[in-house]
Design an enzyme around this catalytic site. Structure first.
Site, PDB file in Angstrom:
ATOM      1  N   GLY A 163      42.370  55.341  55.815  1.00  0.00           N
ATOM      2  CA  GLY A 163      42.177  55.995  54.525  1.00  0.00           C
ATOM      3  C   GLY A 163      40.694  56.142  54.241  1.00  0.00           C
ATOM      4  O   GLY A 163      39.868  56.234  55.150  1.00  0.00           O
ATOM      5  N   THR A 223      39.152  43.101  54.941  1.00  0.00           N
ATOM      6  CA  THR A 223      38.574  43.354  53.618  1.00  0.00           C
ATOM      7  C   THR A 223      39.572  44.104  52.743  1.00  0.00           C
ATOM      8  O   THR A 223      39.195  44.685  51.734  1.00  0.00           O
ATOM      9  CB  THR A 223      37.274  44.174  53.729  1.00  0.00           C
ATOM     10  OG1 THR A 223      37.530  45.375  54.477  1.00  0.00           O
ATOM     11  CG2 THR A 223      36.172  43.384  54.408  1.00  0.00           C
ATOM     12  N   SER A 224      40.851  44.083  53.133  1.00  0.00           N
ATOM     13  CA  SER A 224      41.880  44.813  52.393  1.00  0.00           C
ATOM     14  C   SER A 224      42.638  43.884  51.452  1.00  0.00           C
ATOM     15  O   SER A 224      42.256  43.704  50.301  1.00  0.00           O
ATOM     16  CB  SER A 224      42.829  45.508  53.369  1.00  0.00           C
ATOM     17  OG  SER A 224      43.821  46.226  52.675  1.00  0.00           O
ATOM     18  N   ARG A 225      43.709  43.268  51.947  1.00  0.00           N
ATOM     19  CA  ARG A 225      44.477  42.292  51.182  1.00  0.00           C
ATOM     20  C   ARG A 225      44.860  41.146  52.103  1.00  0.00           C
ATOM     21  O   ARG A 225      45.289  41.354  53.238  1.00  0.00           O
ATOM     22  CB  ARG A 225      45.745  42.931  50.584  1.00  0.00           C
ATOM     23  CG  ARG A 225      45.492  43.700  49.296  1.00  0.00           C
ATOM     24  CD  ARG A 225      45.092  42.774  48.164  1.00  0.00           C
ATOM     25  NE  ARG A 225      44.823  43.445  46.908  1.00  0.00           N
ATOM     26  CZ  ARG A 225      43.631  43.854  46.495  1.00  0.00           C
ATOM     27  NH1 ARG A 225      42.574  43.688  47.276  1.00  0.00           N
ATOM     28  NH2 ARG A 225      43.475  44.431  45.315  1.00  0.00           N
ATOM     29  N   GLU A 277      43.847  33.490  46.308  1.00  0.00           N
ATOM     30  CA  GLU A 277      42.423  33.573  45.965  1.00  0.00           C
ATOM     31  C   GLU A 277      42.139  32.826  44.668  1.00  0.00           C
ATOM     32  O   GLU A 277      42.799  33.096  43.663  1.00  0.00           O
ATOM     33  CB  GLU A 277      41.999  35.041  45.860  1.00  0.00           C
ATOM     34  CG  GLU A 277      42.100  35.772  47.182  1.00  0.00           C
ATOM     35  CD  GLU A 277      41.483  37.157  47.143  1.00  0.00           C
ATOM     36  OE1 GLU A 277      40.921  37.550  46.102  1.00  0.00           O
ATOM     37  OE2 GLU A 277      41.566  37.861  48.158  1.00  0.00           O
ATOM     38  N   HIS A 316      35.596  37.537  48.310  1.00  0.00           N
ATOM     39  CA  HIS A 316      36.072  38.843  47.820  1.00  0.00           C
ATOM     40  C   HIS A 316      34.919  39.624  47.168  1.00  0.00           C
ATOM     41  O   HIS A 316      34.956  39.953  45.982  1.00  0.00           O
ATOM     42  CB  HIS A 316      37.226  38.666  46.835  1.00  0.00           C
ATOM     43  CG  HIS A 316      38.127  39.873  46.781  1.00  0.00           C
ATOM     44  ND1 HIS A 316      39.468  39.791  46.553  1.00  0.00           N
ATOM     45  CD2 HIS A 316      37.864  41.202  46.922  1.00  0.00           C
ATOM     46  CE1 HIS A 316      40.006  41.003  46.560  1.00  0.00           C
ATOM     47  NE2 HIS A 316      39.047  41.876  46.784  1.00  0.00           N
TER      48      HIS A 316
END
Length: 334
Positions: free
Chosen positions: A156, A236-238, A267, A286
């Site tokens: 994306g 670095t997404s979820r 988190e 994050h």
């Protein structure tokens, strides 16, 4: 009108909001308890959700009968019940302006893990370099990024931006995504492969897909076992896209070479998480969007969309387009 902001945002956003509404901000630096959250939104006409800690579900919507807009201060809105908000005529917006900055962070993690910069920094600070420089150089020898193979899972906006950076490092870029973005892919020299092929061939695997039912624990014991023993995985997404327990075992047992993480299953992670004890992991709290410039831009974009929604106009980054079947939202003339 009243706006509630769940955590701190850049003052520019607050300034924009205060031009049309009374703003209440959770300035504590900590997420609110569920009870506090429900109390604070009870009289809100607009809600800005800064992180994914606050769950905006049916219970929350029942507690906030005046809501006209829920604005996510970020691109992911899986903590908002979109269908229920739509049924109630509530606009939901997001803020998809962070892609270059997150791609920068992703590539920084790649380089940090590859060259073991996190351990090198420690060696200088704790005096190990001064006492045994030869051994430190041997122990902290890394691997090249230039000329290696980068596998991108999810092509994306962020995946595209990451590929641009990888191309500058003469990396071979292979991607896996159900939708082939041939426009950007062709220009960037992307090769489309299956997930097993990507895992087997990549020196670096970057997770950039969205979290869905299909991608939950997409990377587990089986998938990690397909990777090169020297490979490094970056997320670095979820956090939930990778089975964290399986990742810990793979790192401890040398199944893969390393990992670099900006997101976690929980988190912040527990202080007892085995990830915190491993030298072959780079950990960040994050920080994907944490730059001065982007935080100001995000606050401004979110606030401007809230102002539009409160004024009865269509927000630019409206997520639930079906809400326009319930309430008229003409396009704003700025």
């Amino acid at each position: 009108m009243k706006v509630f902001v769940t955590q701190r945002i850049h003052p520019k956003g607050i300034e924009i909001l205060e031009s049309v509404a009374q703003v209440t901000l959770n300035d504590s630096g900590f997420p609110l308890s569920r009870q506090q959250f429900l109390k604070e939104i009870s009289e809100a006409d607009a809600l800005i959700v800064v992180s994914n800690y606050e769950i905006v579900d049916r219970e929350a919507l029942d507690a906030a009968p005046r809501l006209k807009v829920i604005a996510r201060h970020g691109v992911v809105y899986d903590n908002v019940d979109i269908a229920e908000a739509t049924n109630r005529g509530i606009c939901v917006t997001c803020c998809p302006v962070h892609s270059p900055t997150v791609a920068d962070m992703t590539f920084a993690l790649i380089c940090t893990a590859a060259r073991r910069i996190h351990l090198a920094d420690q060696a200088v600070r704790n005096g190990r370099w001064a006492t045994n420089p030869g051994a430190i150089r041997d122990q902290l020898t890394g691997v090249d990024v230039t000329g290696s193979t980068l596998g991108i899972i999810g092509f994306g906006r962020i995946g595209v931006e990451l590929a641009k950076r990888a191309r500058a490092f003469d990396m071979r870029i292979i991607c896996n995504d159900p939708v082939h973005n041939d426009v950007f892919g062709r220009d960037l020299g992307v090769e489309w492969v299956t997930l097993p092929e990507l895992l087997r061939e990549s020196d670096f695997v970057s997770v950039n897909c969205s979290l869905t039912r299909e991608t939950y624990h997409l990377i587990g014991t089986k998938e990690l076992g397909m990777m090169k023993r020297s490979a490094i995985i970056i997320n670095t997404s979820r956090g939930q896209i990778i089975d964290e327990d399986a990742l810990c075992r793979a790192l401890q047992e040398g199944v893969i070479g390393g990992a670099a993480l900006d997101v976690y299953s929980d988190e912040p992670p527990s202080i007892y998480s085995p990830l915190l004890e491993l030298d072959n992991v780079v950990l960040a709290p994050h920080l994907g969007s944490a730059t001065v410039e982007l935080r100001e831009k995000m606050a401004r974009v979110v606030a401007e969309d809230v102002v539009r929604a409160l004024g009865g106009w269509r927000p630019i980054y409206l997520v639930n387009l079906d809400v326009m079947k319930i309430r008229a939202l003409p396009e704003a003339v700025d």
